[in-house]
Scaffold this motif. Structure first.
Motif, PDB file in Angstrom:
ATOM      1  N   SER A  69      24.205  27.148  24.610  1.00 37.92           N
ATOM      2  CA  SER A  69      25.161  26.341  25.374  1.00 37.92           C
ATOM      3  C   SER A  69      25.319  26.809  26.815  1.00 37.92           C
ATOM      4  O   SER A  69      26.252  26.377  27.508  1.00 37.92           O
ATOM      5  CB  SER A  69      26.527  26.393  24.679  1.00 37.92           C
ATOM      6  OG  SER A  69      27.004  27.725  24.592  1.00 37.92           O
ATOM      7  N   SER A  70      24.437  27.718  27.270  1.00 41.34           N
ATOM      8  CA  SER A  70      24.432  28.248  28.644  1.00 41.34           C
ATOM      9  C   SER A  70      25.677  29.060  28.971  1.00 41.34           C
ATOM     10  O   SER A  70      25.902  29.397  30.145  1.00 41.34           O
ATOM     11  CB  SER A  70      24.283  27.109  29.670  1.00 41.34           C
ATOM     12  OG  SER A  70      23.077  26.405  29.459  1.00 41.34           O
ATOM     13  N   GLU A  71      26.488  29.391  27.983  1.00 41.99           N
ATOM     14  CA  GLU A  71      27.657  30.237  28.235  1.00 41.99           C
ATOM     15  C   GLU A  71      27.233  31.670  28.551  1.00 41.99           C
ATOM     16  O   GLU A  71      27.880  32.349  29.361  1.00 41.99           O
ATOM     17  CB  GLU A  71      28.585  30.217  27.015  1.00 41.99           C
ATOM     18  CG  GLU A  71      29.266  28.877  26.794  1.00 41.99           C
ATOM     19  CD  GLU A  71      30.074  28.843  25.514  1.00 41.99           C
ATOM     20  OE1 GLU A  71      31.177  28.272  25.538  1.00 41.99           O
ATOM     21  OE2 GLU A  71      29.603  29.384  24.496  1.00 41.99           O
ATOM     22  N   LYS A 124      26.593  36.125  32.607  1.00 42.81           N
ATOM     23  CA  LYS A 124      25.777  36.999  33.451  1.00 42.81           C
ATOM     24  C   LYS A 124      25.921  36.636  34.921  1.00 42.81           C
ATOM     25  O   LYS A 124      25.874  37.522  35.795  1.00 42.81           O
ATOM     26  CB  LYS A 124      24.312  36.899  33.026  1.00 42.81           C
ATOM     27  CG  LYS A 124      24.042  37.485  31.640  1.00 42.81           C
ATOM     28  CD  LYS A 124      22.573  37.386  31.285  1.00 42.81           C
ATOM     29  CE  LYS A 124      22.309  38.004  29.921  1.00 42.81           C
ATOM     30  NZ  LYS A 124      20.870  37.929  29.550  1.00 42.81           N
ATOM     31  N   ALA A 125      26.088  35.345  35.218  1.00 48.23           N
ATOM     32  CA  ALA A 125      26.271  34.928  36.610  1.00 48.23           C
ATOM     33  C   ALA A 125      27.585  35.453  37.177  1.00 48.23           C
ATOM     34  O   ALA A 125      27.715  35.637  38.400  1.00 48.23           O
ATOM     35  CB  ALA A 125      26.231  33.404  36.709  1.00 48.23           C
ATOM     36  N   ALA A 126      28.561  35.713  36.309  1.00 49.14           N
ATOM     37  CA  ALA A 126      29.846  36.257  36.763  1.00 49.14           C
ATOM     38  C   ALA A 126      29.783  37.759  36.984  1.00 49.14           C
ATOM     39  O   ALA A 126      30.809  38.379  37.304  1.00 49.14           O
ATOM     40  CB  ALA A 126      30.934  35.928  35.743  1.00 49.14           C
ATOM     41  N   GLY A 127      28.616  38.360  36.807  1.00 47.88           N
ATOM     42  CA  GLY A 127      28.458  39.790  37.038  1.00 47.88           C
ATOM     43  C   GLY A 127      28.747  40.657  35.834  1.00 47.88           C
ATOM     44  O   GLY A 127      28.896  41.872  35.958  1.00 47.88           O
ATOM     45  N   GLN A 135      28.364  44.858  28.413  1.00 47.18           N
ATOM     46  CA  GLN A 135      29.798  44.617  28.548  1.00 47.18           C
ATOM     47  C   GLN A 135      30.255  43.496  27.629  1.00 47.18           C
ATOM     48  O   GLN A 135      31.369  43.531  27.102  1.00 47.18           O
ATOM     49  CB  GLN A 135      30.141  44.280  29.999  1.00 47.18           C
ATOM     50  CG  GLN A 135      30.035  45.467  30.943  1.00 47.18           C
ATOM     51  CD  GLN A 135      30.313  45.084  32.376  1.00 47.18           C
ATOM     52  OE1 GLN A 135      29.887  44.015  32.837  1.00 47.18           O
ATOM     53  NE2 GLN A 135      31.013  45.934  33.104  1.00 47.18           N
ATOM     54  N   ALA A 136      29.392  42.509  27.423  1.00 47.03           N
ATOM     55  CA  ALA A 136      29.728  41.436  26.486  1.00 47.03           C
ATOM     56  C   ALA A 136      29.701  41.932  25.040  1.00 47.03           C
ATOM     57  O   ALA A 136      30.365  41.365  24.172  1.00 47.03           O
ATOM     58  CB  ALA A 136      28.753  40.270  26.661  1.00 47.03           C
ATOM     59  N   PHE A 137      28.951  43.006  24.802  1.00 50.51           N
ATOM     60  CA  PHE A 137      28.854  43.563  23.450  1.00 50.51           C
ATOM     61  C   PHE A 137      30.057  44.420  23.062  1.00 50.51           C
ATOM     62  O   PHE A 137      30.252  44.684  21.882  1.00 50.51           O
ATOM     63  CB  PHE A 137      27.599  44.436  23.327  1.00 50.51           C
ATOM     64  CG  PHE A 137      26.321  43.657  23.178  1.00 50.51           C
ATOM     65  CD1 PHE A 137      26.327  42.279  23.017  1.00 50.51           C
ATOM     66  CD2 PHE A 137      25.094  44.299  23.205  1.00 50.51           C
ATOM     67  CE1 PHE A 137      25.154  41.565  22.901  1.00 50.51           C
ATOM     68  CE2 PHE A 137      23.916  43.602  23.074  1.00 50.51           C
ATOM     69  CZ  PHE A 137      23.940  42.231  22.928  1.00 50.51           C
ATOM     70  N   ASN A 163      17.779  43.346  30.160  1.00 48.88           N
ATOM     71  CA  ASN A 163      17.000  43.130  31.386  1.00 48.88           C
ATOM     72  C   ASN A 163      16.441  41.713  31.484  1.00 48.88           C
ATOM     73  O   ASN A 163      15.517  41.468  32.253  1.00 48.88           O
ATOM     74  CB  ASN A 163      15.847  44.132  31.453  1.00 48.88           C
ATOM     75  CG  ASN A 163      16.326  45.548  31.682  1.00 48.88           C
ATOM     76  OD1 ASN A 163      16.571  45.957  32.809  1.00 48.88           O
ATOM     77  ND2 ASN A 163      16.473  46.305  30.606  1.00 48.88           N
ATOM     78  N   ASP A 164      16.994  40.792  30.694  1.00 52.22           N
ATOM     79  CA  ASP A 164      16.584  39.375  30.733  1.00 52.22           C
ATOM     80  C   ASP A 164      15.083  39.217  30.531  1.00 52.22           C
ATOM     81  O   ASP A 164      14.396  38.488  31.262  1.00 52.22           O
ATOM     82  CB  ASP A 164      16.992  38.717  32.050  1.00 52.22           C
ATOM     83  CG  ASP A 164      18.497  38.658  32.210  1.00 52.22           C
ATOM     84  OD1 ASP A 164      19.189  38.539  31.184  1.00 52.22           O
ATOM     85  OD2 ASP A 164      18.986  38.747  33.347  1.00 52.22           O
TER      86      ASP A 164
END
Length: 642
Positions: A86-88, A93-96, A101-103, A459-460
């Motif tokens: 859903s591109s969330e 990641k775009a918010a830095g 950190q999400a984990f 690292n995407d």
């Protein structure tokens, strides 16, 4: 300072809902798989719902630590797969905010589940195992008349072994019956043979009534204290119908759990460590006892004194005593006695040794089982953390939610872990591998995989980009790609037909000159292929000019031009010269003979294909150039008229 943010709450909520759902699904699957092992113990026993509920309750408590890792793997994979789909995750990641950190909120949850898993294995699972085994053994003794198998001896009736050749489930008649009844010892056994019979429980459920037809009863009449070597009288009875009452309590009374508590699975970590010391001390004492007993028996015999034994040993060592000559001087009866004594001694020694080996193996087996169970409590708990760092990064990489791809990946990962763990446990239990190597094999294999996926996801990386592997495979195997040019809906500027015709004409001339100078159908020199630079810049120039003309002509409205453009082959500009662009990589490939042969044959194939493609380009130019010149002239006349 750690602060709980809205993002942490959002991700934790998504994960928690999926975890509870997947946990119950995994628990149900594991229970159904476990149930198949004991389905024979449940069917036809007349068990009450209360007993069945206890059976499934204890089973569920035992399997919960195994369901935790699989549920964490599946729920974490679906959670981050949904966020990526859903591109969330891209917005996060775009918010830095990095992936680690999400984990962090889920790491806290998974560590808590890891501790809960260890608590279950340490406190709840041992008690559940004792209750489960106690209930299972009691269920096995329920209604044995239904449980009697065909073709093997059944020992579920105390004091008797029952063999049934065949049984009729509709009528309840047993055929080909053989019964061994023990009356204190094997010498006092009674053997009963019957053509057929029936077995049923009495009304008070305390005895079994066995009705036999057309049989014989053999019973040993030996009394206690009688000399074994004397002739033993026995009784033989022939009957047409006979009824035997066997003591058996078919009520579901829980059996004693004393011996079950000795199982390693029924103990906590502290109890296992404590019992391991006792087991090892006992094993050492038994080993020392066997050693000293064997030493005493080898140095002394009842018929020889110690001095005589040492004297004979010295004589044999000095070759002054020939045992073969001593044996040949004996009489025939003495030889038979000597052989009989030697044979009996050898058989007794062999039986004694077999018993000691079997007993020692059993003692060592208990030691290994306790070690494996202690390690298993730790590894099974840590697998929750390992599976999270496999599932969450995989979900962030593949970006596929739902129950499709995540379920397939989760099942594959769990199967790999299950095979490694069970194989290592079995090999270590059978003393083929060391304890630590066998039990830690699954954990050691999956831990680097978890670290690798976490690193790539953070690292995407495009490690799971299917198109990347597809294009690489196409290039490796030399699979040809075709052009697909269609008429464009909106055309801002028409093609420059006359300029394109000039370009294609020059391409045809350059292709002809190139084919005259380069003999593409000849086998190239392997030394030049793998150990010298050999880029073909000339074919790159020809292909570049051709692609410029095709790109400009693709804006044409003429269907014939578009059809001819799709007939131009896609040229591989490097594959016909050498395998790779880097010199050192080509050298390594050439030195390793199997890969060198593969890429050499591949290069020959591309040279032949390039020869055919260049000829096809010339033929296509001959047909296309007159048409585009005509279109260019018409377009130029129209401009002049205007």
């Amino acid at each position: 300072m750690f602060r709980i943010k809205k993002l942490d709450i959002f991700i934790a909520k998504q994960f928690s809902l999926l975890f509870f759902a997947t946990f119950f699904i995994c628990q149900f699957v594991l229970m159904m798989q476990f149930l198949w092992r004991y389905v024979d113990e449940l069917i036809g026993k007349g068990l009450s719902l209360e007993v069945m509920a206890q059976f499934f309750w204890y089973m569920g408590l035992m399997l919960m630590p195994q369901a935790f890792p699989l549920a964490i793997l599946l729920s974490s994979l679906i959670t981050f797969g949904n966020l990526g789909e859903s591109s969330e995750l891209t917005a996060i990641k775009a918010a830095g905010i990095s992936l680690m950190q999400a984990f962090r909120s889920l790491i806290v949850i998974v560590v808590s589940i890891t501790c809960i898993s260890f608590f279950f294995q340490e406190v709840i699972a041992p008690k559940a195992f004792i209750s489960f085994r106690q209930l299972l053994l009691s269920m096995k003794q329920k209604n044995p008349e239904v449980e009697i198998p065909e073709g093997i001896f059944y020992d579920g009736i105390p004091g008797s072994n029952l063999y049934v050749q065949k049984k009729n489930l509709d009528t309840g008649v047993l055929y080909g019956i053989m019964i061994y009844r023990m009356n204190g010892s094997y010498e006092d056994a009674a053997i009963i043979l019957a053509d057929s019979g029936r077995i049923q429980a009495t009304a008070e459920k305390k005895h079994l009534l066995l009705t036999l037809y057309s049989g014989e009863w053999f019973e040993n009449m030996r009394q206690s204290g009688m000399n074994i070597s004397a002739n033993i009288p026995y009784r033989r009875e022939t009957f047409s119908t006979k009824q035997i009452v066997l003591d058996f309590d078919s009520g579901l009374d829980l059996v004693e759990a004393g011996w079950i508590a000795g199982d390693a699975r029924a103990k906590s970590m502290g109890a296992i460590i404590h019992d391991l010391d006792s087991i090892r001390e006992f094993n050492d004492s038994v080993g020392h006892a066997f050693y000293f007993e064997a030493r005493r028996s080898s140095l002394s015999r009842p018929s020889l004194s110690k001095q005589d034994s040492l004297k004979m040993v010295r004589q044999v060592a000095a070759s002054t005593l020939n045992l073969d000559s001593m044996y040949t001087k004996l009489s025939g009866e003495s030889k038979q006695q000597v052989l009989a004594i030697a044979s009996n001694d050898a058989q007794a020694a062999m039986r004694e040794m077999e018993y000691r080996v079997e007993y020692s193996d059993q003692l060592n087996y208990q030691d290994r089982v306790h070690q494996l169970e202690a390690i298993n409590k730790v590894t099974l708990s840590l697998s929750c953390l390992i599976f999270f760092f496999i599932g969450a990064p995989l979900g962030a990489i593949i970006r596929k939610g739902g129950l499709g791809v995540p379920v397939i990946i989760s099942v594959l990962v769990f199967i790999v872990f299950y095979i490694l763990d069970n194989t290592g446990t079995k090999m270590a239990r059978d003393e083929n591998w060391t304890i630590w190597f066998g039990k830690l094999m699954g954990t050691v294999v999956l831990t680097p995989i978890a670290c690798f996926f976490t690193y790539k996801a953070n690292n995407d990386s495009v490690v799971f980009n299917i198109d990347l592997y597809k294009n690489l495979l196409i290039r490796m195997l030399g699979i040809r790609t075709k052009r697909y040019i269609v008429r464009k809906e909106v055309i801002i500027e028409d093609p420059k037909y006359l300029t394109d015709a000039e370009i294609l004409t020059n391409v045809s001339l350059e292709v002809s000159e190139y084919m005259d100078r380069h003999h593409l159908l000849r086998w190239p020199n392997p030394i030049k292929v793998f150990f010298r630079p050999g880029d073909d810049h000339e074919i790159e120039k020809i292909n570049g000019a051709l692609e410029v003309a095709i790109e400009d002509l693709s804006y044409s409205k003429n269907n014939y031009v578009l059809m001819k453009l799709n007939q131009y082959p896609v040229i591989a500009t490097h594959a016909h010269t050498r395998p790779f662009n880097k010199k050192w990589l080509n050298a390594i490939t050439g030195l390793f003979l199997p890969t060198g042969i593969f890429f050499y044959i591949r290069m020959i194939r591309f040279r032949i294909r390039l020869y055919r493609d260049l000829r096809a380009i010339v033929r296509n130019n001959e047909k296309l150039i007159p048409r585009i010149i005509q279109l260019g002239n018409v377009e130029q006349e129209g401009r002049i008229t205007v």
